[in-house]
Design an enzyme around this catalytic site. Structure first.
Site, PDB file in Angstrom:
ATOM      1  N   ARG A  23       0.835  -1.215   0.000  1.00 12.01           N
ATOM      2  CA  ARG A  23       0.000   0.000   0.000  1.00 12.01           C
ATOM      3  C   ARG A  23       0.863   1.255   0.000  1.00 12.01           C
ATOM      4  O   ARG A  23       0.569   2.212  -0.708  1.00 12.01           O
ATOM      5  CB  ARG A  23      -0.964   0.012   1.197  1.00 12.01           C
ATOM      6  CG  ARG A  23      -2.069  -1.025   1.067  1.00 12.01           C
ATOM      7  CD  ARG A  23      -2.970  -1.035   2.281  1.00 12.01           C
ATOM      8  NE  ARG A  23      -2.174  -1.310   3.473  1.00 12.01           N
ATOM      9  CZ  ARG A  23      -2.435  -0.840   4.685  1.00 12.01           C
ATOM     10  NH1 ARG A  23      -3.480  -0.061   4.888  1.00 12.01           N
ATOM     11  NH2 ARG A  23      -1.664  -1.146   5.703  1.00 12.01           N
ATOM     12  N   ASN A  41      -6.319  -2.612   2.380  1.00  9.33           N
ATOM     13  CA  ASN A  41      -6.310  -4.060   2.593  1.00  9.33           C
ATOM     14  C   ASN A  41      -7.744  -4.551   2.745  1.00  9.33           C
ATOM     15  O   ASN A  41      -8.577  -3.886   3.362  1.00  9.33           O
ATOM     16  CB  ASN A  41      -5.538  -4.422   3.861  1.00  9.33           C
ATOM     17  CG  ASN A  41      -4.042  -4.337   3.678  1.00  9.33           C
ATOM     18  OD1 ASN A  41      -3.533  -4.357   2.566  1.00  9.33           O
ATOM     19  ND2 ASN A  41      -3.320  -4.244   4.782  1.00  9.33           N
TER      20      ASN A  41
END
Length: 94
Positions: A23, A41
């Site tokens: 990320r 996520n």
């Protein structure tokens, strides 16, 4: 502020992409490309990437996600294109 040619890319990234800096890496690439959105996520192990901005910049981000030089290991990316929606601010990790 949305440009008239802006699009929204929603990419579902499958593979070993959680707990490996994926990320953060995605956020860095998106900001370099001038995109707004987020990387989140999901409970099933995927990462959802929503990026908004000029189509060519979104396509470059998609190429990077699929390119094999990400943290972790990407098995596949399922991309969905749509018109840009409400303006997003910055690019965040969720």
């Amino acid at each position: 502020m949305l440009g008239e040619s802006d699009v929204r890319l929603t990419a579902w990234v499958h593979g070993h992409v959680q707990g490996v800096g994926f990320r953060w890496w995605t956020r860095s690439r998106a900001l370099e490309l001038g995109l707004t959105g987020f990387a989140a996520n999901k409970p099933d192990g995927r990462v959802q990437v929503v990026a908004q901005g000029p189509r060519d910049a979104c396509e470059k981000l998609l190429d990077l996600l699929e390119g094999g030089k990400t943290p972790g290991h990407v098995d596949t990316v399922v991309a969905d294109w749509s018109a840009a929606a409400d303006a997003l601010s910055g690019f965040t990790e969720r």
